[in-house]
Design a protein around this motif. Structure first.
Motif, PDB file in Angstrom:
ATOM      1  N   TRP A  63      91.885 -39.439  74.166  1.00 36.91           N
ATOM      2  CA  TRP A  63      90.932 -39.500  75.270  1.00 36.91           C
ATOM      3  C   TRP A  63      90.051 -38.245  75.286  1.00 36.91           C
ATOM      4  CZ3 TRP A  63      89.296 -43.209  78.372  1.00 36.91           C
ATOM      5  CH2 TRP A  63      88.519 -42.844  79.474  1.00 36.91           C
ATOM      6  N   ARG A  64      90.702 -37.097  75.109  1.00 40.15           N
ATOM      7  CA  ARG A  64      89.960 -35.832  75.116  1.00 40.15           C
ATOM      8  C   ARG A  64      88.960 -35.776  73.953  1.00 40.15           C
ATOM      9  NH1 ARG A  64      92.146 -29.804  74.367  1.00 40.15           N
ATOM     10  NH2 ARG A  64      90.388 -28.767  75.312  1.00 40.15           N
TER      11      ARG A  64
ATOM     12  N   GLY B 269      87.543 -38.299  72.584  1.00 39.73           N
ATOM     13  CA  GLY B 269      86.443 -39.186  72.958  1.00 39.73           C
ATOM     14  C   GLY B 269      85.528 -38.570  74.001  1.00 39.73           C
ATOM     15  N   ARG B 270      86.127 -37.893  74.954  1.00 36.53           N
ATOM     16  CA  ARG B 270      85.343 -37.278  76.031  1.00 36.53           C
ATOM     17  C   ARG B 270      84.447 -36.171  75.503  1.00 36.53           C
ATOM     18  NH1 ARG B 270      87.881 -33.714  80.647  1.00 36.53           N
ATOM     19  NH2 ARG B 270      85.985 -33.084  81.683  1.00 36.53           N
ATOM     20  N   TYR B 271      85.043 -35.257  74.735  1.00 40.03           N
ATOM     21  CA  TYR B 271      84.261 -34.133  74.219  1.00 40.03           C
ATOM     22  C   TYR B 271      83.399 -34.523  73.022  1.00 40.03           C
ATOM     23  CZ  TYR B 271      86.806 -31.239  77.451  1.00 40.03           C
ATOM     24  OH  TYR B 271      87.323 -30.705  78.597  1.00 40.03           O
TER      25      TYR B 271
ATOM     26  N   ARG C 110      81.547 -37.018  73.145  1.00 35.53           N
ATOM     27  CA  ARG C 110      80.442 -37.744  73.784  1.00 35.53           C
ATOM     28  C   ARG C 110      80.444 -39.233  73.442  1.00 35.53           C
ATOM     29  NH1 ARG C 110      77.535 -33.085  71.747  1.00 35.53           N
ATOM     30  NH2 ARG C 110      77.504 -31.515  73.353  1.00 35.53           N
ATOM     31  N   LEU C 111      81.630 -39.823  73.422  1.00 38.65           N
ATOM     32  CA  LEU C 111      81.736 -41.248  73.170  1.00 38.65           C
ATOM     33  C   LEU C 111      81.537 -42.017  74.473  1.00 38.65           C
ATOM     34  CD1 LEU C 111      84.867 -41.350  70.817  1.00 38.65           C
ATOM     35  CD2 LEU C 111      82.453 -41.193  70.178  1.00 38.65           C
TER      36      LEU C 111
ATOM     37  N   ALA D   6      82.500 -44.896  77.320  1.00 43.27           N
ATOM     38  CA  ALA D   6      83.793 -45.149  77.963  1.00 43.27           C
ATOM     39  C   ALA D   6      84.651 -46.075  77.100  1.00 43.27           C
ATOM     40  CB  ALA D   6      83.582 -45.742  79.349  1.00 43.27           C
TER      41      ALA D   6
ATOM     42  N   GLU E 146      84.470 -46.479  73.862  1.00 43.66           N
ATOM     43  CA  GLU E 146      84.884 -45.727  72.670  1.00 43.66           C
ATOM     44  C   GLU E 146      85.999 -44.733  73.004  1.00 43.66           C
ATOM     45  OE1 GLU E 146      80.796 -45.574  70.017  1.00 43.66           O
ATOM     46  OE2 GLU E 146      80.945 -44.313  71.811  1.00 43.66           O
ATOM     47  N   GLN E 147      85.957 -44.154  74.198  1.00 44.28           N
ATOM     48  CA  GLN E 147      87.027 -43.254  74.628  1.00 44.28           C
ATOM     49  C   GLN E 147      88.351 -44.005  74.736  1.00 44.28           C
ATOM     50  OE1 GLN E 147      84.885 -41.379  78.120  1.00 44.28           O
ATOM     51  NE2 GLN E 147      86.322 -39.760  77.587  1.00 44.28           N
TER      52      GLN E 147
ATOM     53  N   SER F 162      89.519 -44.677  71.258  1.00 39.47           N
ATOM     54  CA  SER F 162      90.023 -43.442  70.657  1.00 39.47           C
ATOM     55  C   SER F 162      91.422 -43.132  71.171  1.00 39.47           C
ATOM     56  CB  SER F 162      89.065 -42.283  70.980  1.00 39.47           C
ATOM     57  OG  SER F 162      89.579 -41.062  70.524  1.00 39.47           O
ATOM     58  N   SER F 163      91.631 -43.288  72.459  1.00 37.81           N
ATOM     59  CA  SER F 163      92.925 -43.038  73.071  1.00 37.81           C
ATOM     60  C   SER F 163      93.966 -44.043  72.572  1.00 37.81           C
ATOM     61  CB  SER F 163      92.799 -43.114  74.593  1.00 37.81           C
ATOM     62  OG  SER F 163      94.005 -42.792  75.209  1.00 37.81           O
TER      63      SER F 163
END
Length: 152
Positions: A117-118, A120-122, A124-125, A127, A129-130, A133-134
């Protein structure tokens, strides 16, 4: 920071694999097995990086390069401390070793999901995609839980 994050994720995955496959008779023996295995992986990675520098640079690495290598990447080991803490505390609370290991694997899975999740967040994915990713990161932990269930 990038190397530290990668080392931490790698350490969680390796420690989860050792937890899933260990036949150690106690929680403390299991924790020691995980830490020794991670120590060997860390040392092997550091050694390989120092050797690679020697090969590609054509000379002995400078002392500051060796020192940098020997003082970095420890996240591979330290990232496993929370799941190992869960293992030991769960066992002290009276859970069977198998249940305590599964609890530690659950903790590892959560940490991997949070890392995904982090990232994806950093990164710039979006929501979606985050979440993806998670989920992908968490699949490594889920695979170890499944491995544990199938092996034992």
């Amino acid at each position: 920071m990038r190397e530290a994050t990668a080392a931490g994720i790698y350490g969680i995955i390796v420690s989860a694999a050792v937890l899933a496959t260990s036949h150690a008779p106690t929680a403390s023996a299991t924790a020691v097995t995980v830490l020794v295995t991670l120590g060997v992986y860390w040392a092997a990675e550091r050694y390989a990086r120092i050797l690679a520098e020697r090969i590609h640079e054509g000379h002995r690495p400078r002392w500051d390069t060796v020192r940098t290598q020997l003082t970095s990447g420890l996240e591979m080991i330290t990232a496993s401390l929370l799941p190992l803490g869960v293992l030991v505390v769960a066992r002290l609370m009276g859970m069977s070793l198998r249940t305590a290991v599964i609890a530690a694997l659950g903790c590892s899975t959560v940490l991997l999901c949070l890392a995904g999740w982090r990232i994806g967040r950093y990164g710039r994915l979006s929501a979606l995609e985050q979440v993806l990713s998670s989920a992908i990161a968490g699949l490594f932990g889920a695979a170890m839980i499944l491995l544990k269930a199938l092996l034992h």
